[in-house]
Design an enzyme around this catalytic site. Sequence first.
Site, short mmCIF file in Angstrom:
data_model
loop_
_atom_site.label_atom_id
_atom_site.label_comp_id
_atom_site.label_asym_id
_atom_site.label_seq_id
_atom_site.Cartn_x
_atom_site.Cartn_y
_atom_site.Cartn_z
N LYS A 11 0.96 -1.15 -0.10
CA LYS A 11 0.01 0.09 0.03
C LYS A 11 0.96 1.10 -0.09
O LYS A 11 2.08 1.23 0.37
CB LYS A 11 -1.03 -0.08 1.18
N TYR A 51 -11.02 -4.03 -4.45
CA TYR A 51 -11.92 -3.97 -3.21
C TYR A 51 -13.22 -4.15 -3.50
O TYR A 51 -14.04 -3.89 -2.38
CB TYR A 51 -11.39 -2.97 -2.39
N ASN A 114 -3.06 -0.42 6.73
CA ASN A 114 -1.98 -1.39 7.30
C ASN A 114 -1.10 -2.16 6.34
O ASN A 114 -0.82 -3.33 6.54
CB ASN A 114 -3.06 -2.34 7.88
N HIS A 117 -1.51 -5.66 1.42
CA HIS A 117 -2.84 -6.44 0.78
C HIS A 117 -2.23 -7.74 0.35
O HIS A 117 -1.22 -7.79 -0.14
CB HIS A 117 -3.61 -5.83 0.04
N GLU A 128 -7.70 -11.16 -8.51
CA GLU A 128 -6.97 -9.72 -8.31
C GLU A 128 -5.72 -9.76 -9.03
O GLU A 128 -5.42 -8.75 -9.62
CB GLU A 128 -6.51 -9.94 -6.84
#
Length: 141
Positions: A11, A51, A114, A117, A128
Amino acid sequence: MEVERTFVMLKPSCIQRGFIGEVISRFEKKGLKIIQLKVEKLSREKAEKLYEVHRGKPFYENLINTVAGKTVVLMILEGRKAISVVRKLVGATDPAEAEAGTIRGDLAIELTDNLIHAADSPESYQREHRIFFSEDELETY
Ligand code: ATP
Ligand code: MG
């Protein structure tokens, strides 16, 4: 499934904080093979695709805004039981609960932001990785 592949996205905070090498190094030390690796400014469209399972949840807008329009690192990793191995290395969703020794446990504290992913099943991996990588990028070496 023995040798399998998984999809990981570092991220924006991971890039901004200078942890690309640290995180990749953990995967390499574990023995995972880096099949593909790219740096990309994540479009809002791709963020929403990645997402889509979370659309409608209370944290969805915040989640999209955390990643959309910012630079991320995308990778495909390969190894024995790679999907569950990588999830273990990554740690629990909430970095405040993640075990020390995991990526989130050691390097993150925020819940939405966080750090990383990782695909959670073979089906997630299939869905994905196709958002970011074409078929001819999947050859091994
Ligand atoms: P990821 O899919 O990113 O690897 P995960 O599988 O551990 O993480 P998911 O439940 O799939 O967790 O949630 C996707 C992402 O949405 C999380 O990584 C986190 O950024 C965010 N998220 C999940 N739950 C919450 C929550 N309760 N509050 C805020 N953000 C959340
Ligand atoms: Mg998930």
